[in-house]
Design an enzyme around this catalytic site. Sequence first.
Site, mmCIF file in Angstrom:
data_model
loop_
_atom_site.group_PDB
_atom_site.id
_atom_site.type_symbol
_atom_site.label_atom_id
_atom_site.label_comp_id
_atom_site.label_asym_id
_atom_site.label_seq_id
_atom_site.Cartn_x
_atom_site.Cartn_y
_atom_site.Cartn_z
ATOM 1 N N GLN A 1 -0.569 1.721 -6.497
ATOM 2 C CA GLN A 1 -1.655 2.506 -5.824
ATOM 3 C C GLN A 1 -2.857 1.969 -7.426
ATOM 4 O OE1 GLN A 1 -3.278 6.062 -4.670
ATOM 5 N NE2 GLN A 1 -2.583 5.967 -2.895
ATOM 6 N N ASP B 1 -3.077 -1.860 -7.309
ATOM 7 C CA ASP B 1 -3.677 -2.603 -6.086
ATOM 8 C C ASP B 1 -4.969 -2.713 -6.096
ATOM 9 O OD1 ASP B 1 -4.495 -2.179 -3.817
ATOM 10 O OD2 ASP B 1 -4.418 -0.573 -3.363
ATOM 11 N N SER C 1 -7.594 -2.303 -3.307
ATOM 12 C CA SER C 1 -8.726 -1.430 -4.095
ATOM 13 C C SER C 1 -9.673 -1.515 -4.709
ATOM 14 C CB SER C 1 -7.621 -0.173 -3.498
ATOM 15 O OG SER C 1 -7.161 -0.353 -2.783
ATOM 16 N N TYR D 1 -3.240 -0.800 8.268
ATOM 17 C CA TYR D 1 -4.812 -1.789 8.518
ATOM 18 C C TYR D 1 -5.088 -1.765 9.515
ATOM 19 C CZ TYR D 1 -3.798 -3.919 3.543
ATOM 20 O OH TYR D 1 -3.470 -4.289 2.746
ATOM 21 N N ARG E 1 0.738 -1.658 0.082
ATOM 22 C CA ARG E 1 -0.035 -0.219 -0.390
ATOM 23 C C ARG E 1 0.609 1.508 0.387
ATOM 24 N NH1 ARG E 1 -5.370 -2.092 2.337
ATOM 25 N NH2 ARG E 1 -5.821 -1.825 -0.175
HETATM 26 P P1 NAD Z 1 -9.148 -4.134 4.885
HETATM 27 O O1 NAD Z 1 -10.627 -4.461 3.716
HETATM 28 O O2 NAD Z 1 -8.351 -4.430 5.779
HETATM 29 O O3 NAD Z 1 -10.154 -3.974 5.945
HETATM 30 C C1 NAD Z 1 -11.642 -2.753 6.184
HETATM 31 C C2 NAD Z 1 -12.236 -1.928 7.496
HETATM 32 O O4 NAD Z 1 -12.586 -3.055 8.517
HETATM 33 C C3 NAD Z 1 -10.502 -0.817 7.304
HETATM 34 O O5 NAD Z 1 -11.170 -0.128 7.763
HETATM 35 C C4 NAD Z 1 -10.235 -1.772 8.769
HETATM 36 O O6 NAD Z 1 -9.471 -0.652 10.050
HETATM 37 C C5 NAD Z 1 -11.450 -1.673 9.601
HETATM 38 N N1 NAD Z 1 -11.764 -3.173 11.102
HETATM 39 C C6 NAD Z 1 -11.049 -3.848 11.321
HETATM 40 N N2 NAD Z 1 -11.290 -4.846 12.312
HETATM 41 C C7 NAD Z 1 -12.176 -3.792 13.209
HETATM 42 C C8 NAD Z 1 -13.272 -3.888 13.785
HETATM 43 N N3 NAD Z 1 -12.955 -4.549 15.115
HETATM 44 N N4 NAD Z 1 -14.451 -2.585 13.723
HETATM 45 C C9 NAD Z 1 -14.954 -1.919 13.421
HETATM 46 N N5 NAD Z 1 -13.661 -1.739 12.073
HETATM 47 C C10 NAD Z 1 -12.458 -2.898 11.909
HETATM 48 O O7 NAD Z 1 -9.545 -2.452 4.903
HETATM 49 P P2 NAD Z 1 -8.808 -1.851 3.487
HETATM 50 O O8 NAD Z 1 -9.969 -1.624 2.456
HETATM 51 O O9 NAD Z 1 -7.513 -2.855 2.482
HETATM 52 O O10 NAD Z 1 -8.391 -0.443 3.698
HETATM 53 C C11 NAD Z 1 -7.499 -0.406 4.745
HETATM 54 C C12 NAD Z 1 -6.127 1.012 5.190
HETATM 55 O O11 NAD Z 1 -5.642 0.987 3.324
HETATM 56 C C13 NAD Z 1 -7.199 2.253 4.467
HETATM 57 O O12 NAD Z 1 -6.719 3.041 5.724
HETATM 58 C C14 NAD Z 1 -7.068 2.820 3.839
HETATM 59 O O13 NAD Z 1 -7.415 3.871 3.200
HETATM 60 C C15 NAD Z 1 -5.461 2.347 2.857
HETATM 61 N N6 NAD Z 1 -5.750 1.930 1.312
HETATM 62 C C16 NAD Z 1 -4.027 2.798 1.389
HETATM 63 C C17 NAD Z 1 -3.837 2.463 -0.330
HETATM 64 C C18 NAD Z 1 -2.332 2.777 -0.964
HETATM 65 O O14 NAD Z 1 -1.752 3.073 -1.568
HETATM 66 N N7 NAD Z 1 -1.893 4.330 -0.104
HETATM 67 C C19 NAD Z 1 -5.098 1.577 -0.955
HETATM 68 C C20 NAD Z 1 -5.645 0.807 -0.366
HETATM 69 C C21 NAD Z 1 -6.288 1.318 0.907
#
Ligand code: NAD
Length: 377
Positions: free
Chosen positions: A126, A129, A132, A229, A121
């Site tokens: 991006q 990814d 995403s 995460y 990430r």
């Molecule tokens: P994910 O699919 O791993 O999880 C989904 C969501 O569930 C997350 O927001 C997580 O915090 C939440 N979660 C986990 N345990 C929980 C609990 N007990 N109660 C409530 N919520 C809970 O997450 P994702 O969609 O892959 O995204 C994770 C992070 O990565 C986000 O901050 C996203 O913005 C970031 N991201 C960054 C990039 C990059 O390239 N920089 C790309 C994609 C996502």
Amino acid sequence: MRIAILKERHAGETRVAATPDTVKKFVGAGHQVAIEKGAGLTASVTDEAYTAAGAEISTLAAVLKGSDALFAVQTPDAATLAKLPKGMLLVAHLDPYGAEDRAKALAKGGIDALAMEFVPRISRAQAMDALSSQSNLAGYRAIIEAAHIYGRAFPMMMTAAGTVAPAKTFIIGVGVAGLQAIATARRLGAIVSATDVRPAAKEQVGSLGAKFIAVEDEEFKQAETAGGYAKQMSAEYQAKQAELVAAHIAKQDIVITTALIPGRPAPKLVSKAMVESMKPGSVIIDLAAPNGGNCELTKADEIVEHQGVMIAGFSNLPGRLAADSSALYAKNLANLLPLLIGEDGARAPHWDDEIIKGMALTRDGAVVHPSLVKQDA
Ligand code: NAD
């Protein structure tokens, strides 16, 4: 490089790893693309469209023969893996967490395997990814599925015959899928609230016009890993969170759960008692179904009814809009291509690049990913 694309054989998989658009790009750059007959049909892509873009359409055996790389959505089944020529590069979702046995089998077959789940990430990655690109569409589709199952309307309607109340929608887990679910529910006119354990989610939820609710204690402030995460929360935090969710969920019509912790079973956040507190006709869509579900009553690939509440455990929501999810996934792969070839266009993965290093499960007959090598020792 000659790139192979096969029909996906994983049960319920409708996506395909190439579109005419990406084929045209590959062919234009001097590569060859061989596609198995009918591979795109479930994603609304005909063999003719692939041919017009410059691909060769053939049988599985002929597609694999002489190919340098296989681009796929899911891990090919055992029978297909056995047919891959030694030295082939496989790029796909490989379900890599703790998958020592699969990695060993791939290494034994001489396959160099890159897992799309492990694209780091970082900003440079991006456009590659797939988690995403696919989660975004899953979040959208979750709301569409909820609206379809729900026996009432989402927006408030004031008509001569009376007023229809807006659907109260609660999103649990506000990563990529959750944010898109919020935006989609808002577009449909629902009243939306959301929760997450990561503080960064608070502002994002607010900026989409939804209400953020969460247990905002000291642990919450530390809940995000360096990779962005969520961490596994303590039993004490989970108890406080359960209390908060229990009070809120009883008033909700629609609940979308997306909470995941990489490499672990999905946290159980919606108990049977919480489901029983909801009004008949309410709908829960559990996106964590493939990881065991966030709701205690979820069954993968089933819609369960419990005291009038419908709980849907779709395990492949991107596959329910296969044309768009295939197009974005294929684009992710096309964006990865420059890291898979040398200057002359021949197969030469950039093993020292941070992105390829992060994705590599196997190389030259050995398991190389640190998470698997450690457990291997
Ligand atoms: P994910 O699919 O791993 O999880 C989904 C969501 O569930 C997350 O927001 C997580 O915090 C939440 N979660 C986990 N345990 C929980 C609990 N007990 N109660 C409530 N919520 C809970 O997450 P994702 O969609 O892959 O995204 C994770 C992070 O990565 C986000 O901050 C996203 O913005 C970031 N991201 C960054 C990039 C990059 O390239 N920089 C790309 C994609 C996502």
